[in-house]
Design an enzyme around this catalytic site. Structure first.
Site, PDB file in Angstrom:
ATOM      1  N   VAL A  25     -23.630  33.653 -41.664  1.00  0.00           N
ATOM      2  CA  VAL A  25     -22.695  33.345 -40.601  1.00  0.00           C
ATOM      3  C   VAL A  25     -23.329  33.420 -39.367  1.00  0.00           C
ATOM      4  CG1 VAL A  25     -20.681  34.238 -39.574  1.00  0.00           C
ATOM      5  CG2 VAL A  25     -20.932  34.598 -41.903  1.00  0.00           C
ATOM      6  N   SER A  77     -23.837  42.227 -39.941  1.00  0.00           N
ATOM      7  CA  SER A  77     -25.053  42.535 -39.068  1.00  0.00           C
ATOM      8  C   SER A  77     -24.742  43.450 -37.854  1.00  0.00           C
ATOM      9  CB  SER A  77     -25.736  41.161 -38.199  1.00  0.00           C
ATOM     10  OG  SER A  77     -24.664  40.692 -37.621  1.00  0.00           O
ATOM     11  N   GLU A  78     -23.617  43.441 -37.556  1.00  0.00           N
ATOM     12  CA  GLU A  78     -23.188  44.494 -36.702  1.00  0.00           C
ATOM     13  C   GLU A  78     -21.699  44.889 -36.984  1.00  0.00           C
ATOM     14  OE1 GLU A  78     -24.067  43.436 -32.234  1.00  0.00           O
ATOM     15  OE2 GLU A  78     -24.027  41.521 -33.399  1.00  0.00           O
ATOM     16  N   PHE A 106     -26.687  40.163 -49.431  1.00  0.00           N
ATOM     17  CA  PHE A 106     -26.428  38.807 -50.009  1.00  0.00           C
ATOM     18  C   PHE A 106     -26.152  38.079 -48.736  1.00  0.00           C
ATOM     19  CE2 PHE A 106     -22.478  40.924 -51.039  1.00  0.00           C
ATOM     20  CZ  PHE A 106     -21.789  40.149 -50.452  1.00  0.00           C
ATOM     21  N   ARG A 119     -19.007  33.185 -28.115  1.00  0.00           N
ATOM     22  CA  ARG A 119     -17.497  33.642 -27.476  1.00  0.00           C
ATOM     23  C   ARG A 119     -16.710  32.675 -27.170  1.00  0.00           C
ATOM     24  NH1 ARG A 119     -20.695  36.564 -29.963  1.00  0.00           N
ATOM     25  NH2 ARG A 119     -21.322  38.680 -29.240  1.00  0.00           N
ATOM     26  N   ARG A 120     -16.682  31.641 -27.575  1.00  0.00           N
ATOM     27  CA  ARG A 120     -15.680  30.509 -27.462  1.00  0.00           C
ATOM     28  C   ARG A 120     -14.837  30.099 -28.563  1.00  0.00           C
ATOM     29  NH1 ARG A 120     -19.427  25.986 -24.642  1.00  0.00           N
ATOM     30  NH2 ARG A 120     -20.800  27.223 -23.872  1.00  0.00           N
ATOM     31  N   VAL A 122     -15.980  29.975 -32.002  1.00  0.00           N
ATOM     32  CA  VAL A 122     -16.386  29.394 -33.123  1.00  0.00           C
ATOM     33  C   VAL A 122     -16.380  30.101 -34.472  1.00  0.00           C
ATOM     34  CG1 VAL A 122     -18.478  28.414 -33.976  1.00  0.00           C
ATOM     35  CG2 VAL A 122     -18.175  28.079 -31.561  1.00  0.00           C
ATOM     36  N   LEU A 123     -16.791  31.516 -34.381  1.00  0.00           N
ATOM     37  CA  LEU A 123     -16.705  32.438 -35.256  1.00  0.00           C
ATOM     38  C   LEU A 123     -15.329  32.430 -35.978  1.00  0.00           C
ATOM     39  CD1 LEU A 123     -17.803  34.618 -37.475  1.00  0.00           C
ATOM     40  CD2 LEU A 123     -17.318  36.306 -35.807  1.00  0.00           C
ATOM     41  N   VAL A 183     -23.569  31.694 -35.142  1.00  0.00           N
ATOM     42  CA  VAL A 183     -23.015  30.594 -33.931  1.00  0.00           C
ATOM     43  C   VAL A 183     -24.225  30.430 -33.058  1.00  0.00           C
ATOM     44  CG1 VAL A 183     -21.454  30.458 -32.209  1.00  0.00           C
ATOM     45  CG2 VAL A 183     -20.563  31.439 -34.316  1.00  0.00           C
ATOM     46  N   TYR A 198     -16.335  41.887 -37.956  1.00  0.00           N
ATOM     47  CA  TYR A 198     -15.556  41.612 -38.755  1.00  0.00           C
ATOM     48  C   TYR A 198     -14.065  42.388 -39.200  1.00  0.00           C
ATOM     49  CZ  TYR A 198     -19.362  38.681 -40.170  1.00  0.00           C
ATOM     50  OH  TYR A 198     -20.289  37.991 -40.040  1.00  0.00           O
TER      51      TYR A 198
END
Ligand code: COA
Length: 404
Positions: A81, A117-118, A404, A89-90, A92-93, A83, A122
């Site tokens: 995942v 990752s952080e 993964f 921060r627009r 996209v995610l 961007v 999520y």
């Protein structure tokens, strides 16, 4: 702002979508590497986000099963995942997560899972922290067991070609005992486990493979690397255990007895071990492992009813959840779990919680009581937390031995 999102159509689009995350890793996207990865993910499971006809983000999902208590469910294994930094921060995610979860829902996958990752990213999309894992760094002088045990079985060093044949069935036997483990296709074994390119070695030697055999059966395996080193005439070598899994407790003890005994190392290191790993009770001085724990698998209940009905429970009983789920509103409302099956209900709720919190408790690794203490579950009927915990608890912490 919302972005056009669709699965990629060819390797060029796939490469642009992967590069959304790949650039943060300093990746060089060679055609061969991209093709290999495309074969594993599948073009139809690699979503890309477009702005002005250029790819600005990507999100992939492996198609595999993840073990849950007493079961094994189709899961979207969310991966790669990213961007582009020019478009952060627009939204996209958010657009990617929307498309990906809708896709998993249409495919009938009850679960999605990922490594984050952080930790901040999520939760808003309904992913709950569902398990913990940790790394160890054990000095060679502290590798003794607390109790002696009689050795049964033998350890045999094997070549990767043989590992490819005899290790996957043992992995599968072990996997089905632990919630949180994902299935590996033959291609996955070939590309991710057996293949051992230089760039994955991080300064250490090639992967060595061993199997543990007992009464004619291969019951466990380990793969590890030697990282040699000297300092003022003494070894500072590291033995890096990449993975050690066993289908029986005897094999698990035998494997670790072998790994711990290997000479000429100063430290043994391993990662992604669950907090109830056997080593805590095998070692005479487990504190010396310097276990450092963090979050492991994050789980999303894509379909609350199918997910709840797809696992087993440790106690009979019934419980009614009032589920809030803004991102996947098809899950909203009251669900009654009874006799191991979940269905919509008009009954009064026992517990009120978000789909994220329910996902945290789902694999049995995090209790409703702990979630309630953190203000993440509301107990509406006295005793409901204890009842739910009695049902959801499992005999082991979830374990996902590979990122993964
Ligand atoms: C993390 C990343 C994918 C976010 O993408 P993005 O397009 O900027 O995210 P969005 O604009 O869609 O943000 C959606 C929401 O998540 C929040 N958010 C996004 N990234 C976040 C982060 N790293 N930490 C905290 N919050 C974050 C946004 O503030 C926004 O919040 P809101 O819903 O309250 O408005 C992007 O920053 C990135 O590619 N990072 C580097 C690679 C990476 O970490 N990938 C994840 C691999 S698991």
């Amino acid at each position: 702002m919302s972005f056009d999102v669709r699965p990629v159509k060819d390797l060029d689009e796939f490469t642009s979508a992967i590069f959304a995350i790949g650039q943060y890793f300093g990746m060089v996207p060679t055609e061969e590497r991209m093709q290999r990865f495309a074969d594993l993910v599948g073009l139809d499971r690699m979503h890309a986000a477009w702005s002005d006809r250029a790819v600005v983000g990507g999100a992939g999902a492996f198609t595999f099963n993840v073990t849950v208590p007493g079961g094994d469910l189709p899961t979207a294994g969310v991966t790669v995942v990213g961007v582009y930094p020019t478009h952060r921060r627009r939204g996209v995610l958010r657009s990617l997560m929307r498309a990906q979860l809708d896709d998993a829902h249409e495919r009938g996958e009850p679960l999605a899972a990922l490594w984050a990752s952080e930790e901040t990213i999520y939760g808003r999309f309904g992913y709950g922290l569902a398990s913990y894992c940790g790394e160890i760094k054990l000095a060679h002088e502290y590798t003794s067991f607390a109790q002696t045990f009689e050795r049964a079985g033998t350890i045999r060093i094997i070549e990767p070609d043989e590992a490819k044949e005899i290790v996957p069935p043992v992995f599968e036997r072990a996997r089905l005992q632990w919630p949180g483990m994902f299935s590996r296709s033959p291609l996955w074994w070939e590309q991710r486990e057996i293949s051992d390119p230089e760039e994955r070695r991080d300064g250490a030697g090639p992967k060595r493979w061993v199997v543990y055999e007992h009464e004619g059966s291969v019951d466990g395996y380990a793969t590890y690397r030697h990282k040699p080193g000297w300092d003022e005439g003494s070894t500072v070598a590291e033995l890096r255990v990449v993975e050690a899994l066993a289908a029986t407790p005897v094999a698990e003890r035998g494997l670790w007895a072998y790994l711990l005994s290997i000479d000429w190392k100063a430290t043994l290191t391993a990662q992604l071990l669950p907090p109830d790993h056997a080593l805590f009770l095998l070692l005479a001085t487990p504190r010396r492992m310097r276990y450092r724990m963090g979050d492991s698998l994050w789980v999303r209940l894509v379909d609350v009813g199918a997910a709840l009905s797809g696992r087993k429970y440790s106690a009979d009983g019934s419980i009614v959840f009032d589920v809030r789920d803004e991102f996947c509103p098809w899950n909203e409302g009251r669900w009654k779990l009874e006799d191991g099956a979940a269905a919509r209900t008009e009954d009064d709720a026992d517990l009120a919680l978000t789909a994220q919190s329910l996902a945290s408790a789902y694999l049995g690794g995090i209790s409703f009581a702990a979630l309630a203490r953190a203000g993440r579950v509301e107990e509406l009927q006295d005793g409901a937390l204890a009842r739910a915990d009695g049902m959801f608890r499992w005999d082991r912490h979830p374990w996902c031995p590979e990122i993964f």
